[in-house]
Scaffold this motif. Structure first.
Motif, mmCIF file in Angstrom:
data_model
loop_
_atom_site.group_PDB
_atom_site.id
_atom_site.type_symbol
_atom_site.label_atom_id
_atom_site.label_comp_id
_atom_site.label_asym_id
_atom_site.label_seq_id
_atom_site.Cartn_x
_atom_site.Cartn_y
_atom_site.Cartn_z
ATOM 1 N N PRO A 1 -20.754 -5.488 11.465
ATOM 2 C CA PRO A 1 -22.037 -5.322 10.779
ATOM 3 C C PRO A 1 -22.011 -4.164 9.775
ATOM 4 N N VAL A 2 -22.380 -4.446 8.549
ATOM 5 C CA VAL A 2 -22.380 -3.432 7.486
ATOM 6 C C VAL A 2 -23.692 -3.556 6.705
ATOM 7 N N VAL A 3 -24.306 -2.418 6.397
ATOM 8 C CA VAL A 3 -25.479 -2.452 5.512
ATOM 9 C C VAL A 3 -24.952 -2.604 4.089
ATOM 10 N N ASN A 4 -25.221 -3.757 3.475
ATOM 11 C CA ASN A 4 -24.693 -4.009 2.135
ATOM 12 C C ASN A 4 -25.717 -3.768 1.038
ATOM 13 N N TRP A 5 -26.961 -4.024 1.345
ATOM 14 C CA TRP A 5 -28.016 -3.818 0.353
ATOM 15 C C TRP A 5 -29.197 -3.121 1.012
ATOM 16 N N VAL A 6 -29.780 -2.217 0.277
ATOM 17 C CA VAL A 6 -31.013 -1.576 0.720
ATOM 18 C C VAL A 6 -32.097 -1.996 -0.271
ATOM 19 N N PHE A 7 -33.265 -2.371 0.254
ATOM 20 C CA PHE A 7 -34.344 -2.891 -0.599
ATOM 21 C C PHE A 7 -35.509 -1.920 -0.592
#
Ligand SMILES: Cc1cc2nc3c(=O)[nH]c(=O)nc-3n(C[C@H](O)[C@H](O)[C@H](O)COP(=O)(O)OP(=O)(O)OC[C@H]3O[C@@H](n4cnc5c(N)ncnc54)[C@H](O)[C@@H]3O)c2cc1C
Length: 473
Positions: A78-84
């Motif tokens: 699991p990787v945070v790829n985009w922050v909104f």
């Protein structure tokens, strides 16, 4: 086959080059690439590669070289790829992180193109300044050569013509005309009218590369300076995506401004132009006027932009076939889509891999049309589904929460205009719904792999009498 199968690829973009590389594994296939440009050069912008496509890139042996240009370093799991962020306000608010199984690899397009070219064996013939204007092929009967005509008056021939010639594809025009003639039904004729010319998606993209040093000078606390993920800055009918490329030295910046009510219309103006900020400050101001009053991160990036490219986003309306006789389409020529799932290039790569897989199974020229039919059966439904998901993402990214079928709450479209007017708790709830819808709509890009499609293609080839799986590889 007594002689090698001759495949002509029209267009040396990401799709055409990937196909050439994938076909180079098969010694019984000769590949020629015909590119209209004078040199093989990509427009310098970024692309994000999701885990599903990254696994294909690994199979093609490009991953190690490409990773050298990726600042973040690729992770599995699991990787945070985009922050909104909701950014159309003085103080933006982060409301969702897109966690995928594995990193999205952010690349500079020319790096990707250069890497493939470096991996192409010498036996792949590449011709530049060769603009295909038309082709001819016999209909019915035993497979005959396809004749290619170029703008410089020269000709060539091949067994299979692959149209990898992008959005304004000449090959697509030929395929549609042939289908309208051969099929002679109203649907094929209607398709000739509506898929021949790309349509405007109702959105313009303003693209620029920003030097990280310049941004640091302007805004030392800017989120992108320390972020490992990409950041999306969202607002009503407009949004910005930004991420670091080229070993972290540059930021790929794209601002999207939409008039959704004009989707699928003809665009009134040049499809691509450069806005010269110094010479035409008014044009620059107009382009970014949708972002007035947005949070400081956004203002800082806009301040650092010099000459953005104004790109009117065009798509090709869904086609009922990607093939005609011995001619086949891939990538944008077949299914140009909006960029809102960062998947147009990725889908071109998938097309290329599956097409190479089925062509590699051909043992006689009699198999050509069957192989192309398998490609069409496996790839077309998937690519068109991604196209529709990308379109939906475009709405979510501009804070629309009224699309039927995907969100738990059904609200009228007029309500989506009122996000700003909601109580804080209700607004947060709506934003969370948009985040959840984005994750659900996009999950295929990291939760699925191309392996199933490869197996399905091989199974269909075998069923139709192709070679045994793995032969020739
Ligand atoms: C703003 C924006 C952002 C994007 N971001 C992403 C992203 O993050 N991830 C992603 O996967 N995709 C992204 N895409 C989509 C991606 O750029 C395209 O889907 C992809 O480049 C398509 O590749 P292709 O090889 O099919 O076509 P192209 O890259 O268009 O290549 C076509 C080639 O054919 C040549 N050609 C054209 N006509 C002829 C002719 N008649 N004869 C010979 N040669 C010809 C052209 O010169 C060109 O080299 C984005 C697109 C846009 C507009």
């Amino acid at each position: 086959m007594n002689t090698n199968l001759r495949v002509a690829i029209c267009g040396a973009g990401i799709g055409g080059l990937t196909l050439a590389l994938a076909l180079s594994r098969f010694p019984n296939i000769d590949v020629s690439i015909y590119e209209s440009a004078q040199a093989l050069a990509e427009i310098g912008a970024g692309i994000g590669v999701f885990p599903r496509v990254w696994r294909v890139i690994q199979k093609l042996g490009l991953d190690e070289d490409l990773l050298k240009t990726f600042a973040g370093g690729r992770q599995e799991g699991p990787v945070v790829n985009w922050v909104f962020r909701k950014s159309n306000q003085a103080e933006g608010e982060e409301f969702f992180s897109l966690v995928a199984e594995g990193s999205v690899v952010f690349l500079h397009r020319p790096d990707y193109q250069k890497t493939i070219i470096n991996h192409l064996p010498d036996r792949i013939q590449t011709y530049t300044s060769k603009r295909l204007v038309s082709y001819t092929q016999s209909s019915g009967g035993p497979p005959l050569a396809v004749q290619l005509c170029f703008a410089d008056g020269t000709t060539a021939s091949c067994d299979i013509l692959v149209g990898a010639d992008g959005l304004k594809s000449s090959v697509r025009a030929g395929v549609l005309r042939e289908r309208a003639q051969d099929v002679k039904d109203l649907k094929a004729e209607a398709e000739l009218r509506y898929s021949l010319e790309p349509v405007w998606a109702g959105t313009n993209a303003y693209r620029a590369l920003i030097s990280v040093d310049k941004l640091r000078e302007r805004a030392p606390g800017h989120r992108l300076l320390s972020a490992t993920a990409g950041i999306m800055y969202l607002g009503k009918s407009a949004h910005i995506l930004a991420y670091r490329i080229s070993e972290g030295r540059m930021i790929n910046f794209v601002a999207f401004v939409s008039k959704h009510e004009l989707e699928n219309t003809e665009y009134d103006g040049p499809w691509m132009s450069i806005i010269n900020r110094g010479a035409d400050p008014e044009a620059f101001k107009n382009a970014f006027s949708a972002f007035e009053g947005w949070e400081e991160d956004v203002q800082a990036m806009i301040d650092c932009i010099v000459n953005p490219i104004d790109w009117a986003i065009h798509t090709v309306l869904p086609m009922s076939s990607f093939i005609s006789g011995q001619v086949v389409l891939l990538g944008d020529a077949a299914h140009a889509m909006t960029p809102h799932q960062g998947s147009g290039a990725g889908q071109a790569v998938e097309d290329a891999y599956i097409l190479a897989t089925v062509l590699g199974q051909i043992s006689s020229r009699e198999d050509i049309q069957r192989a192309l039919s398998v490609y069409d059966a496996v790839r077309r439904p998937f690519a068109l589904e991604v196209m529709e998901r990308s379109r939906r993402n475009g709405r979510y990214l501009q804070l629309t929460f009224d699309l039927p079928g995907l969100l738990p709450t059904q609200v009228g479209s007029e309500d989506s205009q009122k996000l700003e007017l909601l109580e804080e708790s209700e607004r947060k709830e709506k934003l969370a719904e948009i985040g959840a819808a984005l994750g659900k709509n996009w999950g295929w890009a990291w939760n699925t792999s191309l392996d199933g499609a490869v197996q399905e293609a091989l199974r269909l080839m075998e069923q139709y009498g192709g070679k045994e799986e793995g032969q020739d590889e």
